[in-house]
Design a protein around this motif. Structure first.
Motif, PDB file in Angstrom:
ATOM      1  N   ALA A 393      25.669  -3.490 -69.600  1.00  0.00           N
ATOM      2  CA  ALA A 393      24.379  -3.677 -68.712  1.00  0.00           C
ATOM      3  C   ALA A 393      23.874  -1.675 -68.349  1.00  0.00           C
ATOM      4  O   ALA A 393      25.709  -1.577 -68.446  1.00  0.00           O
ATOM      5  CB  ALA A 393      23.940  -3.868 -67.669  1.00  0.00           C
ATOM      6  N   ASN A 400      27.186  -8.365 -71.104  1.00  0.00           N
ATOM      7  CA  ASN A 400      26.585  -9.211 -70.955  1.00  0.00           C
ATOM      8  C   ASN A 400      27.005  -9.641 -71.968  1.00  0.00           C
ATOM      9  O   ASN A 400      27.766  -8.850 -72.850  1.00  0.00           O
ATOM     10  CB  ASN A 400      24.993  -8.940 -70.931  1.00  0.00           C
ATOM     11  N   HIS A 401      26.894 -11.297 -73.247  1.00  0.00           N
ATOM     12  CA  HIS A 401      27.713 -11.681 -73.685  1.00  0.00           C
ATOM     13  C   HIS A 401      26.394 -12.936 -74.780  1.00  0.00           C
ATOM     14  O   HIS A 401      25.709 -13.622 -74.256  1.00  0.00           O
ATOM     15  CB  HIS A 401      28.860 -12.541 -73.534  1.00  0.00           C
ATOM     16  N   ARG A 402      26.683 -12.521 -75.981  1.00  0.00           N
ATOM     17  CA  ARG A 402      25.578 -13.279 -76.537  1.00  0.00           C
ATOM     18  C   ARG A 402      26.623 -14.093 -77.910  1.00  0.00           C
ATOM     19  O   ARG A 402      26.956 -13.646 -78.594  1.00  0.00           O
ATOM     20  CB  ARG A 402      24.679 -12.956 -77.109  1.00  0.00           C
ATOM     21  N   TRP A 413      21.844 -15.133 -73.561  1.00  0.00           N
ATOM     22  CA  TRP A 413      22.888 -13.711 -73.347  1.00  0.00           C
ATOM     23  C   TRP A 413      23.560 -14.843 -71.662  1.00  0.00           C
ATOM     24  O   TRP A 413      22.633 -15.514 -71.437  1.00  0.00           O
ATOM     25  CB  TRP A 413      22.088 -12.919 -73.014  1.00  0.00           C
ATOM     26  N   THR A 414      24.458 -14.743 -71.615  1.00  0.00           N
ATOM     27  CA  THR A 414      25.260 -14.694 -70.460  1.00  0.00           C
ATOM     28  C   THR A 414      26.032 -13.718 -69.891  1.00  0.00           C
ATOM     29  O   THR A 414      26.523 -12.508 -70.086  1.00  0.00           O
ATOM     30  CB  THR A 414      25.728 -16.130 -70.620  1.00  0.00           C
ATOM     31  N   GLY A 415      26.239 -13.928 -68.420  1.00  0.00           N
ATOM     32  CA  GLY A 415      26.820 -12.309 -68.178  1.00  0.00           C
ATOM     33  C   GLY A 415      28.529 -12.766 -68.136  1.00  0.00           C
ATOM     34  O   GLY A 415      29.143 -14.283 -68.995  1.00  0.00           O
TER      35      GLY A 415
END
Length: 676
Positions: A393, A400-402, A413-415
């Motif tokens: 970020a 972040n991770h996708r 997207w997830t933290g």
């Protein structure tokens, strides 16, 4: 010295931590409870503001000084004739100081006659280097480096109008072993001169200092900073510049992270700086810091740039994230399609473009994929081919991770934890599980995290103590036997170190081990068709690129060998369809792109040659990736923010001409360098 205090990595804390107190010098007072923490330093985009060229041809500026007097800014600097693209000029031919003036640091600049020209009759002057000008007692005082057979010297010339300069009749102020790059600052009730020097014959590169009450008589030298490397390496303690702000002193010093880079060290003591006080980075060479009212600026120049550049200087509460090693980044998705990710120039949102047909070179349009982001993402690929995207970020507050779905679509997207200092390095272990490695903000430590099972959406907790302080984000690759091996630059570029798994998917060595001498920036690692790893790194200041290859797959290492000349960073590696590595190296300034390749997998390197486009300047080392048809694609970002691409005409074959890769402007981020 108190131990360094940084907040832990990737535990949801957004703060940057506190730099250590480094001692109390004679000209300082003890820190009080009201003393603020030091700030993190960085720069915005550089703007080209002045060309010193003449009708006789292009010229460059190098070490320079800016002084504000009588309503105008004046520039004095080393000047010389520009060398051919990607080559360095002869510094012994630097025999005059350019002079220009302007109403503001951004110009418009008016060129004047050169301010000073070498005078061999004046105590054996042979060159003129690194002027610095201060105003005192109704005069302007220009300190500069000169020398000859009698040794290095710091000389003085004075002026009442900034146009006519008179050398000090008594001769050099002092001589030294390698005395150059003087900078003078008022500290308390005295003047302090900082300059580049050697600790002894065959000793360490240092920033020395001397004191004076009248700018004419100077004390014996002291040492403000000592580089960890010895004279066996090119000096990276050049162009010292010290700024005082809010009770702290900030030493700007380079070239670090390549020729066009300057690190910043903070201290409460103006006579003692250490790497533990790392406080940021400016992606420029021979920088000078000036304040124009409430605004701070940093200027830069250098051999590979035709003139002066100016950028806003920022003082922040947290460090800027390092940029990803590739810009853009590319990899194969679950359907085997080459996919490219970049950041939009306008809002830094993430962009994605997909190769629709590898045999016709049809591509999708750019589409928004998420963001905004603090850096170009990094990619991992699961055993079933699904891509995993890791993004940082803005400000590095978290990751972040996708993850791609089996049908080619994408989950949300997830933290992924935070804060962090860069998007993580990613590799796949022998078990098929992805492992990621990320530096903390400012590089105080390195953390590691891995999937609980191959392709699993669940991840183990972060292991925050995987490594100590780092001078750049780590890189990682898998050995032929499946063991992961990580490489990282030591703080200050004093060396490359590495750590490896002792067994496939097993524990790691208990400590990091030396892997090479001083290096100029983050290394690169790749595996070729023979199963051997190759690691490349640039020398201090970027004087050349060197490569080290495993003697046998998963085994020991050969000696370092030269690969390229002057380089902005470690080269991009990519393996051909037949397993031969190809390497692409960008010269400082981005005007020349060079190319070499292995003659056989794991073998020697062909001589190679020019690979770029005449007249096109790039901002970072390009990215190279293999498509499902077995052809390599090279993607490069231009100064204007456009992406250019060059593609092999057939697997393992020659190359087609460069073409535009879409019409979207992308963020021209500097590779592997912290930037705001």
């Amino acid at each position: 010295m108190l131990p360094i205090s940084r907040r832990s990595l990737l535990h949801g804390v957004a703060g940057a931590g506190v730099l250590p107190f480094l001692g109390i010098g004679p000209a300082t007072t003890a820190a009080s409870e009201d003393t603020p923490s030091p700030r993190w330093v960085g720069a915005g985009p550089f703007t080209y503001v002045h060309d010193p060229s003449t009708s006789n041809g292009p010229r460059y500026l190098n070490d320079h000084t800016l002084v504000h007097a009588r309503g105008r800014w004046h520039l004095f600097g080393i000047v010389g004739d520009s060398a051919p693209r990607g080559e360095s000029p002869d510094s012994s031919a630097e025999i005059s100081f350019a002079h220009a003036s302007a109403p503001s640091p951004h110009g418009p600049w008016t060129s004047h006659a050169d301010a000073l020209t070498v005078d061999p009759s004046y105590f054996g002057e042979e060159h003129l280097w690194a002027p610095h000008v201060v105003e005192a007692d109704g005069r302007f005082w220009m300190f500069y480096a000169a020398g000859g057979e009698r040794g290095a010297a710091i000389n003085l010339a004075t002026s009442t109008d900034l146009f006519t300069w008179t050398r000090e009749p008594s001769g050099p102020l002092f001589r030294g072993l390698a005395a150059r790059d003087p900078m003078v600052l008022r500290v308390g009730g005295e003047w302090v001169m900082y300059y580049t020097e050697l600790s002894d014959v065959g000793g360490h590169h240092v920033v020395a200092y001397r004191r004076s009450a009248d700018l004419l008589r100077w004390s014996e030298p002291g040492v403000a900073f000592t580089d960890a490397s010895t004279d066996a390496t090119v000096s990276v303690t050049e162009s010292p510049y010290v700024v005082q702000r809010d009770g702290w002193y900030y030493l700007f010093i380079g070239p670090r992270n390549g020729y066009e880079g300057t690190d910043v060290l903070a201290s409460r003591d103006p006579f003692r700086f250490e790497l533990a006080g790392y406080a940021g980075h400016v992606p420029g060479h021979a920088v000078e810091v000036v304040a124009d009212g409430e605004r701070w600026y940093v200027s830069a120049a250098g051999w590979f740039r035709n003139g002066l550049y100016v950028a806003p200087l920022y003082w922040r509460d947290s460090p800027a994230p390092w940029q990803s090693p590739d810009n853009p980044v590319a990899g194969l998705d679950v359907h085997g399609r080459l996919t490219v990710f970049a950041l939009d120039a306008a809002d830094r949102s993430m962009l994605r473009r997909v190769q629709l047909d590898p045999y016709t070179d049809a591509w999708s349009e750019w589409e928004t994929f998420g963001g905004p982001a603090g850096a170009v993402p990094t990619l991992g690929r699961d055993t079933d081919g699904r891509l995993e995207v890791f993004s940082i970020a803005p400000g590095g507050v978290h990751l972040n991770h996708r993850v791609q779905r089996p049908d080619g679509g994408w989950h949300d997207w997830t933290g992924f934890g935070g804060p962090a200092g860069a998007a993580p390095a990613v590799a796949r272990a022998a078990s098929g599980r992805l492992e990621v490695f990320a530096p903390s903000p400012g590089g105080a430590s390195v953390a590691r995290r891995r999937q609980r099972a191959p392709g699993s959406p669940a991840w183990d907790p972060w292991e925050p103590g995987f490594g100590g302080a780092a001078g750049a984000p780590p890189v990682v690759a898998a050995n032929a036997d499946g063991r992961l091996e990580a490489f990282v630059l030591s703080p200050g570029g004093s060396g490359v170190i590495h750590r490896w798994q002792e067994a496939a998917d097993g524990p790691w060595t208990a400590a990091w081990h030396p892997f090479g001498t001083a290096a100029g920036a983050a290394p690169r690692v790749a595996v070729d068709g023979s199963g051997r790893l190759s690691v490349a790194a640039i020398g201090p200041s970027g004087v050349g690129t060197f490569v080290r290859r495993q003697t046998v797959p998963s085994g020991g290492w050969d000696e370092w060998l030269p690969l390229f000349g002057w380089s902005a960073g470690a080269p991009a590696f990519a393996a051909n369809a037949d397993g031969r590595l190809e390497a692409f190296s960008l010269a400082p300034g981005g005007a020349r792109l060079s190319h070499r390749w292995q003659v056989a997998p794991g073998g020697n390197w062909a001589p190679g040659g020019e690979f770029g486009e005449p007249g096109i300047r790039l901002v970072a080392t390009p990215t190279a990736a293999l498509d499902p048809a077995g052809r390599l694609h090279v993607f490069a970002v231009t100064v204007a923010g456009g992406i250019r691409t060059r593609v092999q005409d057939r697997p393992n074959g020659g190359w087609r001409p460069w073409t535009a890769f879409g019409d979207r402007a992308v963020a021209p981020l500097v590779s592997s360098s912290p930037a705001f």
